[in-house]
Design a protein around this motif. Structure first.
Motif, PDB file in Angstrom:
ATOM      1  N   GLN A   1      -6.822   9.281   5.190  1.00  0.00           N
ATOM      2  CA  GLN A   1      -5.824   9.047   4.155  1.00  0.00           C
ATOM      3  C   GLN A   1      -6.462   8.485   2.877  1.00  0.00           C
ATOM      4  O   GLN A   1      -7.487   7.821   2.926  1.00  0.00           O
ATOM      5  CB  GLN A   1      -4.782   8.029   4.643  1.00  0.00           C
ATOM      6  N   THR A   2      -5.821   8.746   1.751  1.00  0.00           N
ATOM      7  CA  THR A   2      -6.155   8.074   0.490  1.00  0.00           C
ATOM      8  C   THR A   2      -5.184   6.909   0.357  1.00  0.00           C
ATOM      9  O   THR A   2      -3.971   7.112   0.427  1.00  0.00           O
ATOM     10  CB  THR A   2      -6.014   9.033  -0.709  1.00  0.00           C
ATOM     11  N   PHE A   3      -5.713   5.711   0.196  1.00  0.00           N
ATOM     12  CA  PHE A   3      -4.903   4.497   0.089  1.00  0.00           C
ATOM     13  C   PHE A   3      -4.918   3.965  -1.334  1.00  0.00           C
ATOM     14  O   PHE A   3      -5.937   4.027  -2.021  1.00  0.00           O
ATOM     15  CB  PHE A   3      -5.459   3.405   1.008  1.00  0.00           C
ATOM     16  N   TYR A   4      -3.783   3.419  -1.739  1.00  0.00           N
ATOM     17  CA  TYR A   4      -3.642   2.768  -3.031  1.00  0.00           C
ATOM     18  C   TYR A   4      -3.135   1.348  -2.814  1.00  0.00           C
ATOM     19  O   TYR A   4      -2.183   1.145  -2.056  1.00  0.00           O
ATOM     20  CB  TYR A   4      -2.618   3.490  -3.910  1.00  0.00           C
TER      21      TYR A   4
ATOM     22  N   GLY B   1       3.100   7.695   2.876  1.00  0.00           N
ATOM     23  CA  GLY B   1       3.605   6.499   3.529  1.00  0.00           C
ATOM     24  C   GLY B   1       3.450   5.297   2.620  1.00  0.00           C
ATOM     25  O   GLY B   1       2.706   5.336   1.643  1.00  0.00           O
ATOM     26  N   TRP B   2       4.150   4.246   2.936  1.00  0.00           N
ATOM     27  CA  TRP B   2       4.041   3.018   2.162  1.00  0.00           C
ATOM     28  C   TRP B   2       4.428   1.831   3.000  1.00  0.00           C
ATOM     29  O   TRP B   2       5.172   1.942   3.974  1.00  0.00           O
ATOM     30  CB  TRP B   2       4.889   3.072   0.885  1.00  0.00           C
ATOM     31  N   GLN B   3       3.888   0.714   2.611  1.00  0.00           N
ATOM     32  CA  GLN B   3       4.224  -0.570   3.219  1.00  0.00           C
ATOM     33  C   GLN B   3       4.217  -1.576   2.078  1.00  0.00           C
ATOM     34  O   GLN B   3       3.178  -1.821   1.465  1.00  0.00           O
ATOM     35  CB  GLN B   3       3.202  -0.959   4.281  1.00  0.00           C
ATOM     36  N   LEU B   4       5.395  -2.081   1.753  1.00  0.00           N
ATOM     37  CA  LEU B   4       5.525  -3.034   0.664  1.00  0.00           C
ATOM     38  C   LEU B   4       6.254  -4.275   1.145  1.00  0.00           C
ATOM     39  O   LEU B   4       7.101  -4.196   2.037  1.00  0.00           O
ATOM     40  CB  LEU B   4       6.323  -2.413  -0.497  1.00  0.00           C
TER      41      LEU B   4
ATOM     42  N   TYR C   1       0.834  -1.196   0.000  1.00  0.00           N
ATOM     43  CA  TYR C   1       0.000   0.000   0.000  1.00  0.00           C
ATOM     44  C   TYR C   1       0.867   1.242   0.000  1.00  0.00           C
ATOM     45  O   TYR C   1       1.956   1.263   0.562  1.00  0.00           O
ATOM     46  CB  TYR C   1      -0.892   0.034   1.251  1.00  0.00           C
ATOM     47  N   VAL C   2       0.351   2.276  -0.635  1.00  0.00           N
ATOM     48  CA  VAL C   2       0.903   3.627  -0.563  1.00  0.00           C
ATOM     49  C   VAL C   2      -0.260   4.506  -0.124  1.00  0.00           C
ATOM     50  O   VAL C   2      -1.400   4.279  -0.526  1.00  0.00           O
ATOM     51  CB  VAL C   2       1.448   4.083  -1.937  1.00  0.00           C
TER      52      VAL C   2
END
Length: 114
Positions: free
Chosen positions: A61-64, A104-107, A16-17
Motif C-alpha cells: 500500500q501507499t500510505f499518507y 482505506g483510512w484511519q482517523l 492515515y489514508v
C-alpha cells in the motif's frame, strides 16, 4: 505553537489514508486542501505498521500521514475544539466514503496545538 497575534493552529484530526501501491490515485482529485474552515494536509510516509488486522502486509500500500488543522483567531476552548473536530469529521466523511474502492483510512481526534 501560538503566534504572537493570539492566533492558534490546532490539529483536529490525525491519521492515515492508504491505497494499493499500484493504483494511480491522486488524492487531490478527491480531497480538497481546504474544507470549510479547516485545512487538509497529507504526505506519503512509510507504512506505520507491518500488517493490517487481517494479516495482509501493508508494504503493498501507499500510505499518507493525514492531518486536518484549523487556525483560530483566539485560543479556542475545549468545547470549541470538540465542535470544530466534529464539524471537520462530518464534512470529511462523505468525501472519504466517495473515494474509489481499495482506499482505506484511519482517523482520530487529536486536539493539540501545532
Amino acid at each position: 505553537m501560538s503566534e504572537p497575534s493570539g492566533r492558534s493552529a490546532v490539529r483536529l484530526l490525525q491519521g492515515y489514508v492508504w491505497h494499493p501501491a499500484d493504483a494511480d490515485l491522486d488524492l487531490e482529485s478527491y480531497l480538497p486542501r481546504e474544507l470549510d474552515e479547516a485545512y487538509l494536509l497529507w504526505d506519503v510516509v512509510t507504512p506505520p505498521f507491518a500488517f493490517f488486522e487481517n494479516g495482509e502486509p501493508t508494504a503493498s500500500q501507499t500510505f499518507y500521514q493525514f492531518t486536518v488543522l484549523q487556525v483560530f483567531e483566539q485560543r479556542p476552548s475545549a468545547d470549541e475544539l470538540g465542535q470544530a473536530a466534529r464539524a471537520a469529521s462530518e464534512a470529511l466523511n462523505p468525501l472519504l466514503e466517495a473515494m474509489p474502492g481499495g482506499v482505506g483510512w484511519q482517523l482520530w481526534e487529536d486536539l493539540r496545538e501545532l
